[in-house]
Design a protein around this motif. Structure first.
Motif, mmCIF file in Angstrom:
data_model
loop_
_atom_site.group_PDB
_atom_site.id
_atom_site.type_symbol
_atom_site.label_atom_id
_atom_site.label_comp_id
_atom_site.label_asym_id
_atom_site.label_seq_id
_atom_site.Cartn_x
_atom_site.Cartn_y
_atom_site.Cartn_z
ATOM 1 N N ARG A 3 0.831 -1.207 0.000
ATOM 2 C CA ARG A 3 0.000 0.000 0.000
ATOM 3 C C ARG A 3 0.866 1.258 0.000
ATOM 4 O O ARG A 3 0.550 2.237 -0.678
ATOM 5 C CB ARG A 3 -0.951 -0.005 1.188
ATOM 6 C CG ARG A 3 -2.032 -1.063 1.022
ATOM 7 C CD ARG A 3 -2.996 -1.051 2.154
ATOM 8 N NE ARG A 3 -3.877 -2.220 2.085
ATOM 9 C CZ ARG A 3 -5.028 -2.295 2.696
ATOM 10 N NH1 ARG A 3 -5.466 -1.286 3.425
ATOM 11 N NH2 ARG A 3 -5.762 -3.382 2.596
ATOM 12 N N LEU A 4 1.946 1.239 0.757
ATOM 13 C CA LEU A 4 2.861 2.385 0.756
ATOM 14 C C LEU A 4 3.494 2.567 -0.617
ATOM 15 O O LEU A 4 3.619 3.697 -1.103
ATOM 16 C CB LEU A 4 3.941 2.203 1.825
ATOM 17 C CG LEU A 4 3.473 2.364 3.262
ATOM 18 C CD1 LEU A 4 4.551 1.903 4.226
ATOM 19 C CD2 LEU A 4 3.064 3.800 3.548
ATOM 20 N N THR A 38 2.230 1.743 -3.484
ATOM 21 C CA THR A 38 1.200 2.289 -4.363
ATOM 22 C C THR A 38 1.015 3.784 -4.105
ATOM 23 O O THR A 38 0.902 4.576 -5.056
ATOM 24 C CB THR A 38 -0.129 1.535 -4.174
ATOM 25 O OG1 THR A 38 0.075 0.165 -4.523
ATOM 26 C CG2 THR A 38 -1.233 2.120 -5.037
ATOM 27 N N ALA A 39 1.000 4.184 -2.838
ATOM 28 C CA ALA A 39 0.864 5.604 -2.501
ATOM 29 C C ALA A 39 2.052 6.398 -3.031
ATOM 30 O O ALA A 39 1.886 7.489 -3.597
ATOM 31 C CB ALA A 39 0.728 5.778 -0.990
ATOM 32 N N THR A 79 1.663 6.792 -6.741
ATOM 33 C CA THR A 79 0.602 7.758 -7.038
ATOM 34 C C THR A 79 1.103 9.184 -6.843
ATOM 35 O O THR A 79 0.884 10.057 -7.704
ATOM 36 C CB THR A 79 -0.625 7.493 -6.149
ATOM 37 O OG1 THR A 79 -1.109 6.183 -6.426
ATOM 38 C CG2 THR A 79 -1.716 8.514 -6.387
ATOM 39 N N TYR A 80 1.761 9.437 -5.727
ATOM 40 C CA TYR A 80 2.276 10.785 -5.480
ATOM 41 C C TYR A 80 3.382 11.157 -6.454
ATOM 42 O O TYR A 80 3.512 12.323 -6.835
ATOM 43 C CB TYR A 80 2.733 10.948 -4.027
ATOM 44 C CG TYR A 80 1.578 11.276 -3.112
ATOM 45 C CD1 TYR A 80 1.035 12.556 -3.080
ATOM 46 C CD2 TYR A 80 1.006 10.302 -2.309
ATOM 47 C CE1 TYR A 80 -0.040 12.861 -2.265
ATOM 48 C CE2 TYR A 80 -0.071 10.602 -1.490
ATOM 49 C CZ TYR A 80 -0.589 11.876 -1.471
ATOM 50 O OH TYR A 80 -1.652 12.182 -0.672
ATOM 51 N N TYR A 121 4.713 12.731 -0.704
ATOM 52 C CA TYR A 121 5.527 11.676 -1.320
ATOM 53 C C TYR A 121 6.674 11.271 -0.388
ATOM 54 O O TYR A 121 6.888 10.087 -0.111
ATOM 55 C CB TYR A 121 6.054 12.184 -2.666
ATOM 56 C CG TYR A 121 7.135 11.337 -3.271
ATOM 57 C CD1 TYR A 121 6.825 10.200 -4.014
ATOM 58 C CD2 TYR A 121 8.479 11.674 -3.123
ATOM 59 C CE1 TYR A 121 7.827 9.417 -4.579
ATOM 60 C CE2 TYR A 121 9.478 10.903 -3.676
ATOM 61 C CZ TYR A 121 9.148 9.771 -4.406
ATOM 62 O OH TYR A 121 10.137 8.999 -4.948
ATOM 63 N N TYR A 162 5.611 9.239 2.730
ATOM 64 C CA TYR A 162 5.363 7.824 2.451
ATOM 65 C C TYR A 162 6.659 7.064 2.197
ATOM 66 O O TYR A 162 6.807 5.915 2.626
ATOM 67 C CB TYR A 162 4.405 7.659 1.267
ATOM 68 C CG TYR A 162 2.977 7.946 1.622
ATOM 69 C CD1 TYR A 162 2.320 7.209 2.596
ATOM 70 C CD2 TYR A 162 2.275 8.952 0.987
ATOM 71 C CE1 TYR A 162 0.999 7.465 2.935
ATOM 72 C CE2 TYR A 162 0.956 9.218 1.305
ATOM 73 C CZ TYR A 162 0.326 8.470 2.281
ATOM 74 O OH TYR A 162 -0.977 8.732 2.617
ATOM 75 N N ILE A 213 -4.702 3.617 4.369
ATOM 76 C CA ILE A 213 -4.353 3.646 2.952
ATOM 77 C C ILE A 213 -5.131 2.541 2.243
ATOM 78 O O ILE A 213 -4.936 1.371 2.554
ATOM 79 C CB ILE A 213 -2.842 3.448 2.725
ATOM 80 C CG1 ILE A 213 -2.045 4.529 3.459
ATOM 81 C CG2 ILE A 213 -2.515 3.454 1.239
ATOM 82 C CD1 ILE A 213 -0.537 4.320 3.410
#
Length: 91
Positions: free
Chosen positions: A33-34, A36-37, A40-41, A61, A64, A86
């Protein structure tokens, strides 16, 4: 066992070390999940043109990235927080 656990030295010759399969699975889900975050950022950072918004995206960004760097399989509280905050597959 996933490559992430092996790469972080969590699996000894005899198995998972002191952690259960559930612990390892939750840890890997939190890292996923991190990741993916972070991705994304990173995409948002490239697309953002406003300097002030760009700085906000960059700060998120970097938070994370640092959280993922510091995450440990035995930090169950932080893992639970990540999984709750998240979204992930099926969430």
């Amino acid at each position: 066992m996933a490559d992430t656990a092996r790469a972080r030295g969590l699996a000894g010759a005899g198995g998972l070390g002191p952690w259960s399969e559930e612990d390892i699975g939750r840890y890997e889900s939190a890292r996923d999940r991190l990741t993916t975050a972070i991705s994304t950022y990173a995409d948002l950072l490239v697309a953002e043109t406003s300097p002030s918004r760009r700085e906000n995206v960059r700060a998120a960004y970097l938070r994370y990235v640092e959280l993922r760097r510091q995450l440990a399989v035995d930090d169950k509280e932080k893992i639970t927080e990540i999984l709750a905050s998240i979204p992930g597959d099926g969430s």
